[in-house]
Design an enzyme around this catalytic site. Structure first.
Site, PDB file in Angstrom:
ATOM      1  N   ARG A   1     -52.305 -24.081 -30.969  1.00  0.00           N
ATOM      2  CA  ARG A   1     -52.181 -23.028 -32.490  1.00  0.00           C
ATOM      3  C   ARG A   1     -53.256 -22.015 -31.943  1.00  0.00           C
ATOM      4  O   ARG A   1     -53.974 -22.626 -30.668  1.00  0.00           O
ATOM      5  CB  ARG A   1     -53.013 -23.830 -33.851  1.00  0.00           C
ATOM      6  CG  ARG A   1     -53.727 -25.135 -32.828  1.00  0.00           C
ATOM      7  CD  ARG A   1     -54.766 -24.953 -32.507  1.00  0.00           C
ATOM      8  NE  ARG A   1     -55.779 -24.611 -33.428  1.00  0.00           N
ATOM      9  CZ  ARG A   1     -56.948 -23.926 -32.634  1.00  0.00           C
ATOM     10  NH1 ARG A   1     -57.147 -24.432 -31.588  1.00  0.00           N
ATOM     11  NH2 ARG A   1     -57.831 -22.766 -32.945  1.00  0.00           N
ATOM     12  N   GLY A   2     -53.933 -21.212 -32.551  1.00  0.00           N
ATOM     13  CA  GLY A   2     -54.719 -20.144 -32.235  1.00  0.00           C
ATOM     14  C   GLY A   2     -53.498 -19.123 -32.318  1.00  0.00           C
ATOM     15  O   GLY A   2     -52.628 -19.072 -30.987  1.00  0.00           O
ATOM     16  N   ALA A   3     -54.248 -17.602 -32.905  1.00  0.00           N
ATOM     17  CA  ALA A   3     -53.532 -16.472 -32.289  1.00  0.00           C
ATOM     18  C   ALA A   3     -52.874 -16.434 -30.679  1.00  0.00           C
ATOM     19  O   ALA A   3     -51.401 -16.146 -30.573  1.00  0.00           O
ATOM     20  CB  ALA A   3     -53.556 -15.394 -32.994  1.00  0.00           C
TER      21      ALA A   3
ATOM     22  N   ARG B   1     -44.992 -20.067 -38.119  1.00  0.00           N
ATOM     23  CA  ARG B   1     -46.222 -19.734 -38.537  1.00  0.00           C
ATOM     24  C   ARG B   1     -46.736 -17.914 -39.127  1.00  0.00           C
ATOM     25  O   ARG B   1     -45.624 -16.947 -38.773  1.00  0.00           O
ATOM     26  CB  ARG B   1     -46.950 -20.388 -37.377  1.00  0.00           C
ATOM     27  CG  ARG B   1     -47.129 -21.284 -37.563  1.00  0.00           C
ATOM     28  CD  ARG B   1     -49.309 -22.231 -36.915  1.00  0.00           C
ATOM     29  NE  ARG B   1     -49.909 -22.113 -38.081  1.00  0.00           N
ATOM     30  CZ  ARG B   1     -50.759 -21.986 -37.672  1.00  0.00           C
ATOM     31  NH1 ARG B   1     -51.158 -22.011 -36.343  1.00  0.00           N
ATOM     32  NH2 ARG B   1     -51.848 -22.273 -38.491  1.00  0.00           N
TER      33      ARG B   1
ATOM     34  N   ASP C   1     -57.253 -13.672 -36.604  1.00  0.00           N
ATOM     35  CA  ASP C   1     -55.794 -14.169 -36.305  1.00  0.00           C
ATOM     36  C   ASP C   1     -54.681 -12.761 -36.713  1.00  0.00           C
ATOM     37  O   ASP C   1     -53.711 -12.648 -35.934  1.00  0.00           O
ATOM     38  CB  ASP C   1     -54.935 -14.940 -37.323  1.00  0.00           C
ATOM     39  CG  ASP C   1     -55.241 -16.182 -36.824  1.00  0.00           C
ATOM     40  OD1 ASP C   1     -56.693 -16.480 -37.191  1.00  0.00           O
ATOM     41  OD2 ASP C   1     -54.338 -16.981 -36.185  1.00  0.00           O
TER      42      ASP C   1
ATOM     43  N   ASN D   1     -58.884 -14.526 -40.702  1.00  0.00           N
ATOM     44  CA  ASN D   1     -59.208 -15.459 -39.627  1.00  0.00           C
ATOM     45  C   ASN D   1     -59.473 -17.095 -40.228  1.00  0.00           C
ATOM     46  O   ASN D   1     -58.946 -16.678 -41.477  1.00  0.00           O
ATOM     47  CB  ASN D   1     -60.578 -15.290 -38.973  1.00  0.00           C
ATOM     48  CG  ASN D   1     -61.038 -15.967 -37.961  1.00  0.00           C
ATOM     49  OD1 ASN D   1     -59.890 -16.937 -37.324  1.00  0.00           O
ATOM     50  ND2 ASN D   1     -61.679 -17.131 -38.467  1.00  0.00           N
ATOM     51  N   LYS D   2     -59.045 -17.872 -39.914  1.00  0.00           N
ATOM     52  CA  LYS D   2     -59.703 -19.714 -40.882  1.00  0.00           C
ATOM     53  C   LYS D   2     -60.133 -19.240 -41.742  1.00  0.00           C
ATOM     54  O   LYS D   2     -61.603 -19.027 -41.819  1.00  0.00           O
ATOM     55  CB  LYS D   2     -60.213 -20.305 -40.151  1.00  0.00           C
ATOM     56  CG  LYS D   2     -60.105 -21.286 -39.784  1.00  0.00           C
ATOM     57  CD  LYS D   2     -58.631 -22.312 -40.357  1.00  0.00           C
ATOM     58  CE  LYS D   2     -58.108 -22.327 -39.439  1.00  0.00           C
ATOM     59  NZ  LYS D   2     -56.660 -22.933 -39.739  1.00  0.00           N
TER      60      LYS D   2
HETATM   61  O1  MRU Z   1     -54.260 -22.215 -37.907  1.00  0.00           O
HETATM   62  P1  MRU Z   1     -54.827 -22.177 -36.097  1.00  0.00           P
HETATM   63  O2  MRU Z   1     -55.726 -22.906 -35.549  1.00  0.00           O
HETATM   64  O3  MRU Z   1     -53.892 -21.557 -35.845  1.00  0.00           O
HETATM   65  O4  MRU Z   1     -56.232 -21.339 -36.380  1.00  0.00           O
HETATM   66  C1  MRU Z   1     -57.340 -20.582 -35.785  1.00  0.00           C
HETATM   67  C2  MRU Z   1     -58.252 -19.103 -35.716  1.00  0.00           C
HETATM   68  O5  MRU Z   1     -57.903 -19.131 -37.170  1.00  0.00           O
HETATM   69  C3  MRU Z   1     -58.460 -18.737 -34.788  1.00  0.00           C
HETATM   70  O6  MRU Z   1     -59.529 -18.532 -35.827  1.00  0.00           O
HETATM   71  C4  MRU Z   1     -58.022 -17.731 -34.122  1.00  0.00           C
HETATM   72  O7  MRU Z   1     -56.884 -17.998 -33.697  1.00  0.00           O
HETATM   73  C5  MRU Z   1     -58.237 -17.096 -33.381  1.00  0.00           C
HETATM   74  S1  MRU Z   1     -58.150 -17.682 -31.875  1.00  0.00           S
HETATM   75  C6  MRU Z   1     -57.913 -16.867 -30.098  1.00  0.00           C
END
Ligand code: MRU
Length: 364
Positions: free
Chosen positions: A51-53, A88, A240, A250-251
């Site tokens: 996960r993470g963009a 996603r 994201d 973002n999250k």
């Molecule tokens: O739901 P996720 O874990 O994919 O979300 C991650 C985030 O929101 C991060 O802050 C974002 O992807 C930046 S990662 C460098």
């Protein structure tokens, strides 16, 4: 980054197989998974083994390469694209990576696609590492300036996990932190727990502990209180999807941190790799699709029991419905600066266009 004595990326190729770390098991278990099929790559993204963009983007690129081994026809290309993009919806890096891969592969004869796809996926992964390294250098200058002004440890609050686990290496929000640590700047990191998935507790805490960085885990609601009492010098988060005018998705909970930071005069920075900019959208609140994840993520928590087994526990009545929007949008006006690989931009159309003039044509 190092895990023990060993150097790791979050995705890599070994003996021709794409390997990832199953992040759903961290911090309790370190487990490596091989992605062998397109379906496995899609599951890994949807179920958040990765996960993470930026890492979602790199995994999608490798997923496309794996798919070309299964079926390199035009129909196979379309199927891979459509299956991966549906996993996603919010992080734009996946769309960026899949469009890049499709543009490269479509003109090639099918027999040449699998190899070309693997080479390009590896290049996308390497580019992510270089981008985050540069973000680290620019962010380091912000931390250094605060350290010189303040003369003591710099207290940095970060939300969710925008660490090396969320990228191929370095992380985005964590890259300046790792570089500041290496430069000998005294610092301390407040880590948000980030319900529903406890990503601060599970992932960022694991990263900070593994790299010997002074840190403290706090609940999501503690950030404002700490800011009111002068215990946060800066906030740095990932993103994201960032719009052409600088709104940051973002999250979930990032927006509340930005409001608290604004109210308390705490600088609020976003670490922004350019593939995370969606030049096609302006108004983040209206235009960015927000992923609604399973309500089970709210109604249950995961953790390690006293006997060492990993389990999940229900925390709400069975009859209680739960809602689970996974992201929110922080308007540009609340953001002090966007730390990109090309330097720090103001969160505005003009600020981003000045650093990325090649995209200004699509900015109204
Ligand atoms: O739901 P996720 O874990 O994919 O979300 C991650 C985030 O929101 C991060 O802050 C974002 O992807 C930046 S990662 C460098």
């Amino acid at each position: 980054m190092k895990i023990g004595q060993d150097q790791y990326r979050s995705i890599w190729v070994e003996d021709g197989q794409v390997k990832i770390i199953d992040q759903t098991l961290l911090p309790h278990k370190f487990f490596i998974v091989s992605l062998r099929t397109l379906a496995e790559a899609a599951t890994a993204i949807r179920d958040m083994w990765v996960r993470g963009a930026p890492l979602i983007g790199a995994t999608a690129a490798y997923g496309m390469a794996i798919a070309m081994r299964e079926d390199a026809s035009d129909a196979g290309l379309t199927l891979a694209h459509d299956m991966l993009i549906a996993t996603r919806p919010t992080a734009v890096n996946m769309r960026w990576a899949l469009e890049d891969m499709t543009a490269l592969l479509r003109p090639l004869v099918p027999s040449g696609r699998a190899e070309a796809a693997m080479v390009r996926a590896a290049a996308i992964a390497d580019e992510d590492v270089a981008i985050n390294g540069a973000i680290g250098d620019h962010g380091l200058s912000v931390i250094r300036a605060i350290a010189e002004r303040k003369g003591g440890p710099v207290n940095i609050l970060t939300h969710c996990n925008a660490g090396w686990l969320a990228t191929v290496d370095w992380g985005t929000a964590t890259a300046p932190i790792y570089k500041a640590q290496a430069a000998g700047i005294p610092l301390h990191v407040w880590i948000d727990e980030t319900r529903p998935r406890n990503q601060g507790a599970h992932l960022t805490a694991w990263e900070m502990a593994g790299n010997g960085i002074s840190h403290t885990l706090i609940v999501d609601n503690a950030g404002g209180h700490l800011m009111q009492h002068g215990r946060v010098d800066m906030v740095i988060v990932g993103t994201d999807r960032t719009t052409a005018r600088g709104d940051v998705c973002n999250k979930i909970g990032t927006y509340l941190k930005a409001l608290a930071a604004h109210d308390n005069g705490v600088p609020f920075y976003v670490a922004l790799p350019s593939p995370t900019i969606d030049w096609r959208v302006q108004d983040g609140v209206r235009e960015i699709p927000i992923e609604e994840r399973s309500s089970d993520e709210v109604s249950f928590v995961h953790g390690k029991l006293a006997d060492g087994s990993i389990s999940r526990l229900r925390i709400s009545p069975e009859a209680t419905p739960a809602a689970n929007p996974a992201f929110d949008v922080t308007p540009a006006r609340l953001i002090t600066g966007l730390i990109t690989e090309r330097g720090i931009a103001t969160a505005s159309a003009a600020g981003l266009a000045a650093l990325f003039p090649e995209h200004s044509a699509v900015t109204p």
